[in-house]
Design an enzyme around this catalytic site. Structure first.
Site, PDB file in Angstrom:
ATOM      1  N   ASP A  30     -10.711   2.191  -3.081  1.00 31.97           N
ATOM      2  CA  ASP A  30     -11.217   1.771  -2.016  1.00 31.97           C
ATOM      3  C   ASP A  30     -12.855   1.811  -2.079  1.00 31.97           C
ATOM      4  O   ASP A  30     -13.450   1.438  -1.219  1.00 31.97           O
ATOM      5  CB  ASP A  30     -10.972   2.904  -0.925  1.00 31.97           C
ATOM      6  CG  ASP A  30      -9.357   2.578  -0.320  1.00 31.97           C
ATOM      7  OD1 ASP A  30      -8.886   1.511  -0.728  1.00 31.97           O
ATOM      8  OD2 ASP A  30      -8.955   3.297   0.309  1.00 31.97           O
ATOM      9  N   ASP A  47       0.860  -1.121   0.157  1.00 28.14           N
ATOM     10  CA  ASP A  47       0.044   0.008  -0.139  1.00 28.14           C
ATOM     11  C   ASP A  47       0.678   1.270  -0.054  1.00 28.14           C
ATOM     12  O   ASP A  47       2.177   1.128   0.324  1.00 28.14           O
ATOM     13  CB  ASP A  47      -0.890  -0.013   1.253  1.00 28.14           C
ATOM     14  CG  ASP A  47      -2.315   0.675   1.040  1.00 28.14           C
ATOM     15  OD1 ASP A  47      -2.317   1.561   0.049  1.00 28.14           O
ATOM     16  OD2 ASP A  47      -2.959   0.572   1.864  1.00 28.14           O
TER      17      ASP A  47
HETATM   18  C1  DGJ Z   1      -5.898   1.886   1.865  1.00 26.93           C
HETATM   19  C2  DGJ Z   1      -6.276   0.670   1.025  1.00 26.93           C
HETATM   20  O1  DGJ Z   1      -6.712   1.067  -0.170  1.00 26.93           O
HETATM   21  C3  DGJ Z   1      -7.531   0.062   1.730  1.00 26.93           C
HETATM   22  O2  DGJ Z   1      -7.621  -1.034   1.199  1.00 26.93           O
HETATM   23  C4  DGJ Z   1      -6.611  -0.433   3.036  1.00 26.93           C
HETATM   24  O3  DGJ Z   1      -5.726  -1.551   3.002  1.00 26.93           O
HETATM   25  C5  DGJ Z   1      -6.030   0.758   3.969  1.00 26.93           C
HETATM   26  N1  DGJ Z   1      -5.247   1.436   3.008  1.00 26.93           N
HETATM   27  C6  DGJ Z   1      -5.458   0.389   5.184  1.00 26.93           C
HETATM   28  O4  DGJ Z   1      -4.948   1.308   5.745  1.00 26.93           O
END
Ligand code: DGJ
Length: 732
Positions: free
Chosen positions: A550, A480
């Site tokens: 997300d 990430d």
């Molecule tokens: C952003 C990601 O896109 C989410 O899926 C998740 O992993 C969060 N960060 C966790 O902080």
């Protein structure tokens, strides 16, 4: 032979299966002649330069032929300041302070291999059956000692040309690159549409189409990553081009940092497009003999519409960008802990989720953010890559062992590029974040960005992550990256090199990713950046899939996945079934629709299974069976967009196997309509002469009928409903 040079006409002809790209040496300049549908490779195309005197355009010194001016000539890799007033591809400052950059043709070579790009991701030949060769053209500015080599790798059977540029200082003094795009594309007209994929967090890559107008239009990222806000992809089409027909040029950068794609229509009503590293806050000092390599630019063209343009890129990325070891891989169906419990978990609750998931047929359990340091929310601990034993009592090895007892594999979330101010790492190395002396760096999501332009930081964080990944049998990593870059400066660079930091950061990320992914070849990596903030071809070189957004709401995902498919193959899109009402938009959708939309991607689940009904669990089991049955088709088939969610109150798409023996069609109705007839959906990509059984043997229709008359959609009464149709060719 896909690359030819004609001595008589001084032209280069690059031929792919269906396209031709042509250039000409015109009075020592490298001019662009043609890019489009395939034409004869022995015609003299010199007339396409349309040499004419256009007033007020200068001629190179000593020229008596006033018809010739580089202010009008379509240029292959233009400099600036010497008579071309349009957007330059390259500007280099020499010791005198002058930025006049005037490149002349020197020589060429045809190579049977594809040169690698130092420190950068790029397409590769691999063991392809198709013809691939590379044209290298050398240019120079003899006054400054600037040497520029242009590379064109022709993927003949993919209809794609990959370009990059290597810039060398052959002088005895320093040169400073002020801007250096990866390539320039000149088009002979001004009536084009530009299709881009702008967006924002949770709304990435929603297609936008507009007419190109006179003047300069630029879309770009200045955020340090390719970003949610713009994507390094563009299509340039004829105004009447649609999915199935018409001229469509596609360009995309194999790069994950600040980029710019700029179109310029000038007085002659021709169009110049340059694409590459954003010149904003960029320069690069080249000492004598040093070289600088630009990121790779991929170009394709099709006269069969935007759909074929996309399929060209999909094929290329699947075969020549994504690493060999991931090819043919059947991705595991995963359950991710994020939307199930966010930061609020311990070993017991994770195991409870795992025990619910395994009997449904889920293969992989992914523990998302919150497992390390003292991390119980997003304010602490990034950089402290050791397990939080308060949450996970026996540490990672114990959790992995227990997850494996359920029959599932184990996957983990990491965010290596960041540091929390509230962390041990920051206390020990406050100067390891990007910062500018005397300024307090801006905080975003309570975190700072590690200065990965520094080798020592890259090495340290690489060691730390390798230690974690060696703790047990880890099958999958989600990498990430949750903020954009500000205060971009590096404590290790001298003042005149500070503007190199942005690009050096990206090179550091690539170095880190190369080290870790090579060290663990059996781990499946998925990139992520606060959802789909770094969904680009550069990332796909290291990690074959990327978290798309997300926003996991099935209806919003119609737009996001539709847009993403313009440039990127479905197999690269991270797609999960999540809770309803959706955490992103509070919309209620049924399990079938959520499953159907997620099926066209990597497929997985991300919700608390404890609150899923028994009936829904049965549906999940069927979805998983269906995915197993169709995953090969979904991952390696040819993708056709049929209805656009932005225009059609619904979305529809289909995937056809390369041998046209089977296909999977999905239709999602957005809003229900009163008193409406059921929809006739015209399919695409089938063999017109084959007969296809639709969802079993009861309905059998020919490909020609399905594509021209259409398939009758079962009447959907209600909002947000979907239908899935499996077509199998039958002998009748
Ligand atoms: C952003 C990601 O896109 C989410 O899926 C998740 O992993 C969060 N960060 C966790 O902080």
């Amino acid at each position: 032979m896909s690359i030819k040079f004609s001595k008589e006409s001084q032209t280069f002809i690059l031929s792919t299966k269906s396209t031709t790209y042509a250039m000409k040496i015109q009075k020592d300049y490298l001019a662009h002649l043609y890019y489009g549908s395939r034409i004869a490779d022995n015609d003299d195309l010199s007339y396409l330069l349309r040499l004419k005197n256009i007033s007020l355009n200068p001629n190179p010194w000593g020229e008596v032929d006033r018809s010739f001016s580089i202010g009008v000539l379509p240029m292959e890799y233009p400099g600036g300041g010497a008579g071309d007033f349009r957007t330059p591809a390259i500007i280099v400052k020499n010791e005198s302070g002058s930025t006049v950059t005037d490149l002349k043709y020197v020589d060429y070579r045809i190579l049977s291999e594809k040169p690698t790009l130092e420190g950068l991701p790029s397409t590769y030949i691999g063991d392809t059956s198709g013809e691939v060769s590379t044209l290298e053209i050398m240019l120079e500015d003899a006054v400054t000692g600037l040497a520029v080599n242009l590379y064109y790798t022709v993927f003949a059977d993919k209809d794609v040309i990959a370009r990059h540029t290597v810039i060398k200082n052959t002088s005895h003094k320093e040169l400073v690159i002020e801007q250096a795009y990866s390539g320039c594309l000149e088009l002979p007209d001004s009536s084009y549409d530009l299709i881009t994929l702008p967006g924002t967090w949770s709304k990435e890559r929603v297609m936008e189409r507009q007419s190109i107008r006179r003047g300069i239009f630029s879309f770009e990222s200045k955020r340090g990553t390719s970003s949610h806000q713009n994507n390094p992809f563009a299509a340039i089409t004829a105004p009447d081009t649609n999915e199935m027909q018409g001229d469509a040029y596609g360009i995309t950068l194999v790069y994950s940092g600040n980029f710019s794609i700029t179109t310029e229509v000038n007085e002659t009503l021709t169009t110049r497009i340059v694409a590459g590293i954003n010149p904003y806050d960029f320069n690069w000092t080249l000492a004598p003999d040093q070289t600088f390599t630009t990121p790779e630019l991929l170009m394709t063209f099709s006269d069969q519409g935007i759909g074929q343009m996309s399929r060209n890129f999909h094929d290329l990325m699947r075969e020549h960008l994504i690493k060999d070891r991931y090819k043919g891989l059947k991705t595991p169906i995963l359950i991710n802990s994020w939307e199930a419990s966010y930061f609020d978990f311990d070993q017991d609750s994770l195991l409870a989720l795992a025990k619910q998931a395994a009997p449904l047929g889920i293969d992989l359990f992914v523990m998302d953010d919150g497992w390390f340091g003292n991390r119980n929310d997003d304010t602490t601990s990034l950089g402290d890559w050791y397990v939080n034993e308060n949450k996970l009592k026996g540490g990672l090895p114990d959790l992995i062992a227990k997850i494996k007892e359920t029959g599932m594999n184990f996957g983990l979330w990491i965010e290596p590029e960041m540091v929390s101010p509230d962390s041990e790492l920051y206390k020990q190395h406050p100067d390891w974040c990007l910062h500018v002396a005397g300024r307090v760096p801006a905080i975003s999501r309570s975190q700072l960005v590690l200065d990965l332009s520094r080798d020592d930081v890259v090495d340290y964080i690489g060691d730390a992550i390798i230690r974690v990944l060696s703790l047990g049998d880890i099958s999958y990593i989600k990498w990430d990256m949750n903020r954009h870059l500000t205060d971009v400066g590096s404590a290790q660079l001298p003042s005149h090199r500070q503007r190199e930091t942005w690009h050096r950061y990206v090179l550091g990320v690539y170095k880190l990713m190369a080290r870790i992914t090579e060290r663990f070849p059996n781990i499946l990596f998925e990139s992520c950046s606060a959802g789909g903030g770094r969904f680009d071809a550069g990332m796909l070189y290291y990690m074959p899939q990327a978290w798309t957004s997300d926003n996991t709401d099935a209806i919003d995902r119609l737009f996001i996945q539709y847009g993403s498919s313009l440039a990127y193959p479905v197999m690269a899109m991270g797609t999960h079934v999540s809770a309803s009402p959706s955490h992103s938009v509070n919309r209620t959708t049924n399990m079938a629709t959520r499953g159907d939309v997620a099926m066209f991607g990597t497929f997985g689940y991300e919700l608390d299974l404890a609150v899923v009904t028994e009936e829904e669990k049965e549906q999940i089991k069927h979805q998983i069976e269906a995915y197993h049955q169709h995953s090969n088709l979904i991952r390696y088939g040819d993708y056709y967009r049929l209805l656009s969610p932005g225009h059609d109150n619904g979305s529809a798409w289909m995937i056809v196997s390369p041998d046209k023996e089977e296909a999977l069609v999905c239709f999602v109705q957005i809003l229900s309509e009163a008193n409406a007839l059921p929809k006739l959906l015209k399919l695409a990509g089938l063999d017109p002469d084959k007969k296809y059984a639709v969802n079993g043997e009861q309905l059998v229709l020919s490909g020609a009928t399905l594509m021209n008359a259409g398939l009758l959609m079962e009447f959907n009464f209600g909002d947000y409903l979907s239908q899935l149709y499996y077509l199998k060719s039958v002998i009748k």
